[in-house]
Write a protein that holds these residues in place. Structure first.
Motif, mmCIF file in Angstrom:
data_model
loop_
_atom_site.group_PDB
_atom_site.id
_atom_site.type_symbol
_atom_site.label_atom_id
_atom_site.label_comp_id
_atom_site.label_asym_id
_atom_site.label_seq_id
_atom_site.Cartn_x
_atom_site.Cartn_y
_atom_site.Cartn_z
ATOM 1 N N PHE A 1 0.831 -1.197 0.000
ATOM 2 C CA PHE A 1 0.000 0.000 0.000
ATOM 3 C C PHE A 1 0.870 1.254 0.000
ATOM 4 N N ALA A 2 2.048 1.172 0.592
ATOM 5 C CA ALA A 2 2.941 2.316 0.683
ATOM 6 C C ALA A 2 3.369 2.819 -0.689
ATOM 7 N N PHE A 3 3.432 1.945 -1.663
ATOM 8 C CA PHE A 3 3.877 2.360 -2.991
ATOM 9 C C PHE A 3 2.759 3.036 -3.781
ATOM 10 N N TRP A 4 1.504 2.795 -3.414
ATOM 11 C CA TRP A 4 0.383 3.410 -4.126
ATOM 12 C C TRP A 4 -0.013 4.734 -3.502
ATOM 13 N N CYS A 5 0.096 4.832 -2.207
ATOM 14 C CA CYS A 5 -0.254 6.084 -1.526
ATOM 15 C C CYS A 5 0.649 6.227 -0.296
ATOM 16 N N PRO B 1 1.927 8.871 1.274
ATOM 17 C CA PRO B 1 1.540 9.793 2.349
ATOM 18 C C PRO B 1 0.488 9.207 3.294
ATOM 19 N N CYS B 2 -0.502 8.502 2.747
ATOM 20 C CA CYS B 2 -1.535 7.888 3.600
ATOM 21 C C CYS B 2 -0.928 6.816 4.492
ATOM 22 N N PHE B 3 -0.066 5.985 3.915
ATOM 23 C CA PHE B 3 0.587 4.913 4.665
ATOM 24 C C PHE B 3 1.467 5.505 5.766
ATOM 25 N N ALA B 4 2.228 6.543 5.429
ATOM 26 C CA ALA B 4 3.112 7.183 6.410
ATOM 27 C C ALA B 4 2.314 7.782 7.558
ATOM 28 N N CYS B 5 1.168 8.392 7.248
ATOM 29 C CA CYS B 5 0.321 8.960 8.305
ATOM 30 C C CYS B 5 -0.193 7.859 9.228
ATOM 31 N N LYS B 6 -0.578 6.732 8.656
ATOM 32 C CA LYS B 6 -1.082 5.601 9.457
ATOM 33 C C LYS B 6 0.014 5.068 10.390
ATOM 34 N N ILE B 7 1.220 4.904 9.868
ATOM 35 C CA ILE B 7 2.339 4.379 10.668
ATOM 36 C C ILE B 7 2.727 5.378 11.756
ATOM 37 N N THR B 8 2.786 6.656 11.408
ATOM 38 C CA THR B 8 3.142 7.680 12.390
ATOM 39 C C THR B 8 2.135 7.719 13.529
ATOM 40 N N ASP B 9 0.854 7.596 13.210
ATOM 41 C CA ASP B 9 -0.186 7.570 14.232
ATOM 42 C C ASP B 9 -0.028 6.337 15.127
ATOM 43 N N LEU C 1 -0.764 12.441 13.575
ATOM 44 C CA LEU C 1 -1.309 11.744 12.417
ATOM 45 C C LEU C 1 -0.836 12.342 11.098
ATOM 46 N N CYS C 2 -0.894 13.640 10.930
ATOM 47 C CA CYS C 2 -0.578 14.277 9.642
ATOM 48 C C CYS C 2 0.866 14.779 9.558
ATOM 49 N N LEU C 3 1.680 14.429 10.503
ATOM 50 C CA LEU C 3 3.073 14.883 10.523
ATOM 51 C C LEU C 3 3.844 14.552 9.244
ATOM 52 N N PRO C 4 3.691 13.360 8.649
ATOM 53 C CA PRO C 4 4.448 13.050 7.436
ATOM 54 C C PRO C 4 4.121 13.943 6.243
ATOM 55 N N LEU C 5 3.010 14.644 6.279
ATOM 56 C CA LEU C 5 2.678 15.528 5.165
ATOM 57 C C LEU C 5 3.670 16.683 5.049
ATOM 58 N N LEU C 6 4.424 16.939 6.109
ATOM 59 C CA LEU C 6 5.463 17.976 6.052
ATOM 60 C C LEU C 6 6.630 17.561 5.161
ATOM 61 N N ASP C 7 6.756 16.275 4.871
ATOM 62 C CA ASP C 7 7.843 15.791 4.022
ATOM 63 C C ASP C 7 7.767 16.352 2.605
#
Length: 127
Positions: A37-41, A43-51, A57-63
């Motif tokens: 799933f990480a390869f398709w989306c 940012p969504c996967f990163a937000c899920k893992i960070t949470d 939750l939305c911290l990876p969006l700063l990347d």
């Protein structure tokens, strides 16, 4: 004169020395099919893992705003520190975060599953 009593609860400290190595290599993304799933989306996967890790939750969006993704980089360093992984370095974490972002998030997800530690910090406040 008033008597004031201040009570401070001890903060949780978690030290786990399961292994000082990553549980999987950076390119072992196919070991766990849901990780694809990480390869398709990513940012969504990163937000899920960070949470799940206990961070915002939305911290990876700063990347999105930098050449070196600061949140991916910080999460790798934090995970190595929390789990006592001596394998790797800050320089290596920077390279993985910059050039293998999706693979880095997959590796961190697999590591959390392998260590079976779900950390949720909950704060309660009486009103």
């Amino acid at each position: 004169m008033s008597n004031t009593m201040v009570i401070k609860q001890p903060e949780p400290v978690m030290v786990l020395q399961d292994s000082d190595q990553w549980g999987s290599r950076i390119c072992d993304c196919c070991q766990d099919v849901p990780e694809c799933f990480a390869f398709w989306c990513c940012p969504c996967f990163a937000c899920k893992i960070t949470d799940s890790y206990g961070e915002g939750l939305c911290l990876p969006l700063l990347d999105i705003f930098g050449m070196v993704p600061p949140i991916t980089f910080a999460m790798r360093v934090s995970m190595r520190h929390r789990y006592g992984i001596s394998q790797g370095s800050i320089c290596g974490d920077c390279i993985y975060a910059s050039f293998c972002t999706s693979c880095s998030w997959c590796q961190m997800s697999r590591e959390m599953k392998r260590r079976k530690i779900q950390v949720k910090l909950v704060s309660t406040k009486r009103t």
